[in-house]
Design a protein around this motif. Structure first.
Motif, mmCIF file in Angstrom:
data_model
loop_
_atom_site.group_PDB
_atom_site.id
_atom_site.type_symbol
_atom_site.label_atom_id
_atom_site.label_comp_id
_atom_site.label_asym_id
_atom_site.label_seq_id
_atom_site.Cartn_x
_atom_site.Cartn_y
_atom_site.Cartn_z
ATOM 1 N N THR A 31 37.670 47.289 11.033
ATOM 2 C CA THR A 31 38.095 45.635 10.916
ATOM 3 C C THR A 31 38.319 44.672 10.008
ATOM 4 N N ALA A 35 41.611 35.420 12.908
ATOM 5 C CA ALA A 35 41.785 33.821 13.873
ATOM 6 C C ALA A 35 42.965 32.905 14.678
ATOM 7 N N TRP A 36 43.624 33.974 15.327
ATOM 8 C CA TRP A 36 44.283 33.717 16.129
ATOM 9 C C TRP A 36 44.223 35.191 17.126
ATOM 10 N N MET A 51 46.540 39.375 17.050
ATOM 11 C CA MET A 51 47.774 39.805 17.054
ATOM 12 C C MET A 51 47.528 39.845 15.446
ATOM 13 N N VAL A 52 48.559 41.645 15.412
ATOM 14 C CA VAL A 52 48.025 42.003 13.918
ATOM 15 C C VAL A 52 49.681 42.384 13.473
ATOM 16 N N ARG A 56 49.252 45.776 7.863
ATOM 17 C CA ARG A 56 47.878 46.668 8.167
ATOM 18 C C ARG A 56 47.870 47.382 8.580
ATOM 19 N N CYS A 85 37.102 41.069 4.570
ATOM 20 C CA CYS A 85 37.612 42.347 5.803
ATOM 21 C C CYS A 85 38.649 41.319 6.175
ATOM 22 N N THR A 87 40.970 40.040 2.978
ATOM 23 C CA THR A 87 41.792 40.228 2.823
ATOM 24 C C THR A 87 41.490 40.544 1.695
ATOM 25 N N LYS A 88 40.531 42.392 2.156
ATOM 26 C CA LYS A 88 41.391 43.567 1.209
ATOM 27 C C LYS A 88 41.084 44.321 2.830
ATOM 28 N N SER A 89 41.289 45.353 2.102
ATOM 29 C CA SER A 89 42.690 46.507 3.357
ATOM 30 C C SER A 89 41.100 47.520 3.599
ATOM 31 N N ARG A 91 42.163 50.020 3.821
ATOM 32 C CA ARG A 91 42.724 51.929 2.885
ATOM 33 C C ARG A 91 41.781 52.052 1.834
ATOM 34 N N LYS A 95 34.681 48.791 4.356
ATOM 35 C CA LYS A 95 34.309 47.440 4.927
ATOM 36 C C LYS A 95 33.157 47.824 5.407
#
Ligand SMILES: Cc1cc2nc3c(=O)[nH]c(=O)nc-3n(C[C@H](O)[C@H](O)[C@H](O)COP(=O)(O)O)c2cc1C
Length: 163
Positions: A31, A35-36, A51-52, A56, A85, A87-89, A91, A95
Motif C-alpha cells: 500500500t 493525496a491526489w 496517479m502513480v 514507486r 506508507c 515515505t518508505k517503500s 521494496r 508496511k
C-alpha cells in the motif's frame, strides 16, 4: 452505496490527510499513501483515477494487477501509518507491520483494503495512461522536477462503502 455519496467529505480527507492505495499482485500486497486522485463518471460508469509515479514499488505491482483499492481515513488515527506508507517503500519494509495497519479482504476485488478506514472504493483497472510532458502545462511542471510523470490508473468503482 452510490459512488457519489459522501464524496465531498471523502475528497476533503483524501486531499488533506491522504489515503491508502492498496494493490495485490499474485501473492504480494503493498500500500502507498496518495493525496491526489479523482472520482468521476465516464463511459456510463463510476471511476477513481489514481496517479502513480514510475519509480514507486506500487507501479511495479499495479502495472500487472487487475484491480486496486482506496481506503480513506476520516480521522488522525492513521497519521503515523500514512506517513510511513508515504515515505518508505514496500521494496524495503513490510508496511502492514511497520505501519501497524491490517489488510482485510475486499468485498469484490482481489486487492485488500486497510481495516478501520472510513470510506472505501474497490476499483477494477480499465485504462492506463501516462502524462504526456509535451502536452503538459509549463506552470504545473514544477510538480515534476525529476520528470517522473504520473501513470493514471482508471479504476472502475465496482464497490463503494463506508466502515
Ligand atoms: C500525503 C502523501 C501523498 C502522496 N501522494 C502520492 C501520489 O498521489 N502518487 C504517488 O506516486 N506518490 C504519492 N506519494 C508518495 C508515495 O506514497 C511514496 O513515495 C511511497 O513511499 C511509495 O511507496 P512504494 O514504493 O511502496 O510504492 C504521496 C506521499 C504522501 C506522504
Amino acid at each position: 452505496m452510490n459512488f457519489y455519496e459522501d464524496l465531498g467529505i471523502a475528497m476533503d480527507n483524501l486531499s488533506k490527510r491522504g489515503a491508502f492505495l492498496t494493490v495485490k499482485n499474485e501473492n504480494i500486497v503493498n500500500t502507498m499513501t496518495i493525496a491526489w486522485g479523482y472520482v468521476g463518471y465516464s463511459w456510463n460508469r463510476p471511476f477513481f483515477v489514481a496517479m502513480v509515479r514510475p519509480q514507486r514499488y506500487t507501479q511495479e505491482l499495479i502495472k500487472y494487477a487487475k484491480d486496486y483499492t482506496i481506503s480513506i481515513p476520516y480521522s488522525d488515527d492513521f497519521k503515523e501509518a500514512l506517513t510511513i506508507c508515504g515515505t518508505k517503500s514496500g521494496r524495503d519494509i513490510d508496511k502492514e507491520k511497520e505501519g501497524e495497519i491490517k489488510f482485510i479482504p475486499s468485498q469484490v476485488v482481489d486487492s485488500p483494503v486497510v481495516d478501520n478506514c472510513d470510506m472505501y472504493y474497490e476499483c477494477e483497472i480499465k485504462y492506463v495512461d501516462l502524462i504526456d510532458k509535451d502536452k503538459f502545462p509549463e506552470e504545473l511542471k514544477k510538480n515534476y522536477p525529476k520528470e517522473d510523470y504520473h501513470y493514471l490508473y482508471y479504476g472502475e468503482i465496482v464497490k463503494a462503502y463506508k466502515k
